[in-house]
Scaffold this motif. Structure first.
Motif, PDB file in Angstrom:
ATOM      1  N   ILE A   1     -12.363 -18.348   8.816  1.00  0.00           N
ATOM      2  CA  ILE A   1     -11.586 -18.431   7.581  1.00  0.00           C
ATOM      3  C   ILE A   1     -10.150 -18.034   7.877  1.00  0.00           C
ATOM      4  CG2 ILE A   1     -11.453 -17.701   5.166  1.00  0.00           C
ATOM      5  CD1 ILE A   1     -14.164 -18.889   5.906  1.00  0.00           C
ATOM      6  N   GLU A   2      -9.190 -18.830   7.433  1.00  0.00           N
ATOM      7  CA  GLU A   2      -7.787 -18.461   7.572  1.00  0.00           C
ATOM      8  C   GLU A   2      -7.173 -18.346   6.183  1.00  0.00           C
ATOM      9  OE1 GLU A   2      -3.663 -20.345   9.341  1.00  0.00           O
ATOM     10  OE2 GLU A   2      -5.496 -20.503  10.555  1.00  0.00           O
ATOM     11  N   GLY A   3      -6.555 -17.225   5.894  1.00  0.00           N
ATOM     12  CA  GLY A   3      -5.951 -17.034   4.586  1.00  0.00           C
ATOM     13  C   GLY A   3      -5.262 -15.686   4.476  1.00  0.00           C
ATOM     14  N   ARG A   4      -4.730 -15.430   3.288  1.00  0.00           N
ATOM     15  CA  ARG A   4      -3.999 -14.181   3.051  1.00  0.00           C
ATOM     16  C   ARG A   4      -4.955 -13.087   2.562  1.00  0.00           C
ATOM     17  NH1 ARG A   4       1.225 -13.229   2.748  1.00  0.00           N
ATOM     18  NH2 ARG A   4       1.699 -15.467   2.599  1.00  0.00           N
ATOM     19  N   VAL A   5      -4.732 -11.885   3.059  1.00  0.00           N
ATOM     20  CA  VAL A   5      -5.520 -10.741   2.617  1.00  0.00           C
ATOM     21  C   VAL A   5      -4.979 -10.275   1.271  1.00  0.00           C
ATOM     22  CG1 VAL A   5      -6.242  -8.381   3.114  1.00  0.00           C
ATOM     23  CG2 VAL A   5      -6.023 -10.046   4.983  1.00  0.00           C
ATOM     24  N   GLY A   6      -5.789 -10.454   0.221  1.00  0.00           N
ATOM     25  CA  GLY A   6      -5.341 -10.081  -1.113  1.00  0.00           C
ATOM     26  C   GLY A   6      -5.516  -8.612  -1.394  1.00  0.00           C
ATOM     27  N   ARG A   7      -6.538  -8.025  -0.793  1.00  0.00           N
ATOM     28  CA  ARG A   7      -6.802  -6.614  -1.070  1.00  0.00           C
ATOM     29  C   ARG A   7      -7.631  -6.012   0.052  1.00  0.00           C
ATOM     30  NH1 ARG A   7     -11.005  -3.724  -3.650  1.00  0.00           N
ATOM     31  NH2 ARG A   7     -10.319  -1.745  -4.583  1.00  0.00           N
ATOM     32  N   VAL A   8      -7.289  -4.771   0.390  1.00  0.00           N
ATOM     33  CA  VAL A   8      -8.105  -3.973   1.297  1.00  0.00           C
ATOM     34  C   VAL A   8      -8.601  -2.770   0.502  1.00  0.00           C
ATOM     35  CG1 VAL A   8      -8.157  -2.588   3.403  1.00  0.00           C
ATOM     36  CG2 VAL A   8      -6.803  -4.695   3.337  1.00  0.00           C
ATOM     37  N   GLY A   9      -9.912  -2.628   0.405  1.00  0.00           N
ATOM     38  CA  GLY A   9     -10.474  -1.547  -0.392  1.00  0.00           C
ATOM     39  C   GLY A   9     -11.400  -0.671   0.426  1.00  0.00           C
ATOM     40  N   GLU A  10     -11.543   0.585  -0.011  1.00  0.00           N
ATOM     41  CA  GLU A  10     -12.383   1.542   0.694  1.00  0.00           C
ATOM     42  C   GLU A  10     -13.599   1.906  -0.150  1.00  0.00           C
ATOM     43  OE1 GLU A  10     -12.081   5.963   2.833  1.00  0.00           O
ATOM     44  OE2 GLU A  10     -10.412   5.175   1.620  1.00  0.00           O
ATOM     45  N   GLY A  11     -14.784   1.834   0.467  1.00  0.00           N
ATOM     46  CA  GLY A  11     -16.006   2.289  -0.161  1.00  0.00           C
ATOM     47  C   GLY A  11     -16.478   3.574   0.489  1.00  0.00           C
ATOM     48  N   ARG A  12     -17.671   3.960   0.163  1.00  0.00           N
ATOM     49  CA  ARG A  12     -18.191   5.225   0.695  1.00  0.00           C
ATOM     50  C   ARG A  12     -18.336   5.197   2.216  1.00  0.00           C
ATOM     51  NH1 ARG A  12     -23.673   8.332  -1.435  1.00  0.00           N
ATOM     52  NH2 ARG A  12     -23.491  10.159  -0.058  1.00  0.00           N
ATOM     53  N   SER A  13     -18.825   4.095   2.747  1.00  0.00           N
ATOM     54  CA  SER A  13     -19.055   4.016   4.190  1.00  0.00           C
ATOM     55  C   SER A  13     -18.432   2.787   4.833  1.00  0.00           C
ATOM     56  CB  SER A  13     -20.559   4.021   4.485  1.00  0.00           C
ATOM     57  OG  SER A  13     -21.188   2.896   3.884  1.00  0.00           O
ATOM     58  N   VAL A  14     -17.702   1.983   4.019  1.00  0.00           N
ATOM     59  CA  VAL A  14     -17.140   0.738   4.542  1.00  0.00           C
ATOM     60  C   VAL A  14     -15.725   0.508   4.008  1.00  0.00           C
ATOM     61  CG1 VAL A  14     -19.421  -0.346   4.710  1.00  0.00           C
ATOM     62  CG2 VAL A  14     -18.050  -0.684   2.653  1.00  0.00           C
ATOM     63  N   TRP A  15     -15.018  -0.408   4.681  1.00  0.00           N
ATOM     64  CA  TRP A  15     -13.767  -0.964   4.180  1.00  0.00           C
ATOM     65  C   TRP A  15     -14.017  -2.429   3.859  1.00  0.00           C
ATOM     66  CZ3 TRP A  15      -8.954   1.201   3.262  1.00  0.00           C
ATOM     67  CH2 TRP A  15      -8.789   2.537   3.662  1.00  0.00           C
ATOM     68  N   PHE A  16     -13.393  -2.911   2.780  1.00  0.00           N
ATOM     69  CA  PHE A  16     -13.512  -4.309   2.368  1.00  0.00           C
ATOM     70  C   PHE A  16     -12.172  -5.006   2.571  1.00  0.00           C
ATOM     71  CE2 PHE A  16     -16.395  -1.792  -0.233  1.00  0.00           C
ATOM     72  CZ  PHE A  16     -17.599  -2.461  -0.069  1.00  0.00           C
ATOM     73  N   VAL A  17     -12.190  -6.156   3.243  1.00  0.00           N
ATOM     74  CA  VAL A  17     -10.981  -6.953   3.461  1.00  0.00           C
ATOM     75  C   VAL A  17     -11.197  -8.296   2.772  1.00  0.00           C
ATOM     76  CG1 VAL A  17      -9.429  -7.974   5.161  1.00  0.00           C
ATOM     77  CG2 VAL A  17     -10.585  -5.811   5.680  1.00  0.00           C
ATOM     78  N   ASN A  18     -10.546  -8.496   1.625  1.00  0.00           N
ATOM     79  CA  ASN A  18     -10.702  -9.734   0.854  1.00  0.00           C
ATOM     80  C   ASN A  18      -9.678 -10.773   1.307  1.00  0.00           C
ATOM     81  OD1 ASN A  18     -12.782  -8.680  -0.724  1.00  0.00           O
ATOM     82  ND2 ASN A  18     -11.368  -7.806  -2.212  1.00  0.00           N
ATOM     83  N   VAL A  19     -10.175 -11.887   1.816  1.00  0.00           N
ATOM     84  CA  VAL A  19      -9.325 -12.957   2.334  1.00  0.00           C
ATOM     85  C   VAL A  19      -9.426 -14.163   1.405  1.00  0.00           C
ATOM     86  CG1 VAL A  19      -8.829 -14.450   4.304  1.00  0.00           C
ATOM     87  CG2 VAL A  19      -9.785 -12.167   4.685  1.00  0.00           C
ATOM     88  N   PHE A  20      -8.273 -14.702   1.003  1.00  0.00           N
ATOM     89  CA  PHE A  20      -8.230 -15.880   0.136  1.00  0.00           C
ATOM     90  C   PHE A  20      -7.641 -17.046   0.913  1.00  0.00           C
ATOM     91  CE2 PHE A  20      -8.270 -12.242  -2.628  1.00  0.00           C
ATOM     92  CZ  PHE A  20      -9.078 -12.617  -3.689  1.00  0.00           C
ATOM     93  N   ASP A  21      -8.408 -18.144   1.009  1.00  0.00           N
ATOM     94  CA  ASP A  21      -7.904 -19.323   1.704  1.00  0.00           C
ATOM     95  C   ASP A  21      -6.975 -20.090   0.756  1.00  0.00           C
ATOM     96  OD1 ASP A  21      -9.863 -20.592  -0.002  1.00  0.00           O
ATOM     97  OD2 ASP A  21      -9.798 -22.290   1.369  1.00  0.00           O
ATOM     98  N   PRO A  22      -6.277 -21.135   1.233  1.00  0.00           N
ATOM     99  CA  PRO A  22      -5.322 -21.857   0.383  1.00  0.00           C
ATOM    100  C   PRO A  22      -5.913 -22.457  -0.886  1.00  0.00           C
ATOM    101  CG  PRO A  22      -4.905 -22.371   2.679  1.00  0.00           C
ATOM    102  CD  PRO A  22      -6.176 -21.572   2.637  1.00  0.00           C
ATOM    103  N   THR A  23      -7.242 -22.662  -0.936  1.00  0.00           N
ATOM    104  CA  THR A  23      -7.858 -23.201  -2.146  1.00  0.00           C
ATOM    105  C   THR A  23      -8.226 -22.098  -3.142  1.00  0.00           C
ATOM    106  OG1 THR A  23     -10.152 -23.074  -1.343  1.00  0.00           O
ATOM    107  CG2 THR A  23      -8.863 -25.034  -0.740  1.00  0.00           C
ATOM    108  N   GLY A  24      -8.025 -20.828  -2.748  1.00  0.00           N
ATOM    109  CA  GLY A  24      -8.356 -19.719  -3.627  1.00  0.00           C
ATOM    110  C   GLY A  24      -9.729 -19.131  -3.399  1.00  0.00           C
ATOM    111  N   GLN A  25     -10.502 -19.707  -2.479  1.00  0.00           N
ATOM    112  CA  GLN A  25     -11.833 -19.179  -2.188  1.00  0.00           C
ATOM    113  C   GLN A  25     -11.708 -17.832  -1.487  1.00  0.00           C
ATOM    114  OE1 GLN A  25     -14.449 -21.848  -0.095  1.00  0.00           O
ATOM    115  NE2 GLN A  25     -15.822 -20.205   0.562  1.00  0.00           N
TER     116      GLN A  25
END
Length: 247
Positions: free
Chosen positions: A168-192
């Motif tokens: 997947i290639e896209g922009r990272v919209g948000r990086v979030g922290e959970g109790r034991s993990v980090w979440f990296v949300n990537v949005f491709d050019p179509t918004g997926q």
């Protein structure tokens, strides 16, 4: 020489990666293969003869060993040219322990009778036959596979899938922290959106590989990995090579 006793090619190439990598990336397609052969360790490779090729692209040798083309995601029924039954190859193992299908991950070179060696992984990527897939122990060959991908003859869309494996290639919209993990949300050019999930126990490994997870927000990245069975929008990230910062 047994597979277990074979010299570990990745150890030797890692020592002089800094001297050769920039030159490798600047090479033309014609000379790229020759340097890849040099970097991936011809002095420590083992010769073998192909007895059979599976529909998934695994190579069975005359001595019974089964090789998997390391660093690649191959489609079922792939055209394995230039490899054929009876051909001589040279290979270096990434591990002396086979997987649950009895396959050894290997870097493989075809040895034509009257021509220079052909690095099979590089040829398949350049021809658009296979996706590159990060895995441990690839060493300098991972950087060379990415260079081959950059000059692939087939257009590279933002989302490419091979079974459950995806790039997947896209922009990272948000990086979030959970109790034991980090979440990296990537949005491709179509918004997926696809979420890379990094366990906190892997953060040191990621940092050692040059990836600061907390600093990815707003960056355009390539995320590679296997989509979750339960949630196809989730990819578990365990290796730094799974995240490539594009800009």
């Amino acid at each position: 020489m047994s597979y277990r006793d074979q010299p570990h090619w990745s150890d030797s190439i890692a020592k002089w990666l800094g001297k050769r990598l920039f030159a490798a990336l600047a090479l033309s397609i014609g000379s790229f293969s020759a340097l890849a052969t040099d970097i991936c360790g011809p002095a420590s490779l083992t010769k073998g003869t192909i007895k059979g090729i599976s529909p998934e692209g695994d190579l069975t040798l005359e001595d019974g060993a089964i090789l998997r083309l390391a660093g690649l995601q191959l489609p079922s029924g792939i055209d394995m040219t230039p490899l054929r039954t009876g051909h001589t190859i040279a290979f270096g193992l990434l591990s002396d322990t086979p997987d649950r299908w009895s396959r050894y991950p290997a870097v493989v070179f075809h040895l034509p009778t009257q021509a220079p060696p052909i690095w099979v992984q590089q040829r398949f990527v350049e021809d658009g036959k296979a996706l590159i897939r990060p895995e441990a122990q690839l060493g300098a060959c991972w950087a060379l596979l990415k260079a081959a991908e950059a000059i692939a003859r087939r257009p590279q869309p933002s989302i490419v899938q091979g079974g459950r494996f995806a790039r997947i290639e896209g922009r990272v919209g948000r990086v979030g922290e959970g109790r034991s993990v980090w979440f990296v949300n990537v949005f491709d050019p179509t918004g997926q959106r696809v979420t890379g999930v990094v366990q906190k126990r892997h953060l040191r490994r990621m940092a050692d590989g040059g990836v600061d997870v907390n600093a990815l927000q707003g960056q355009i990245i390539r995320l590679r990995g296997v989509r979750s069975i339960r949630n196809t929008g989730v990819i578990q990230v365990t290796l730094a090579d799974q995240i490539e910062i594009v800009r």
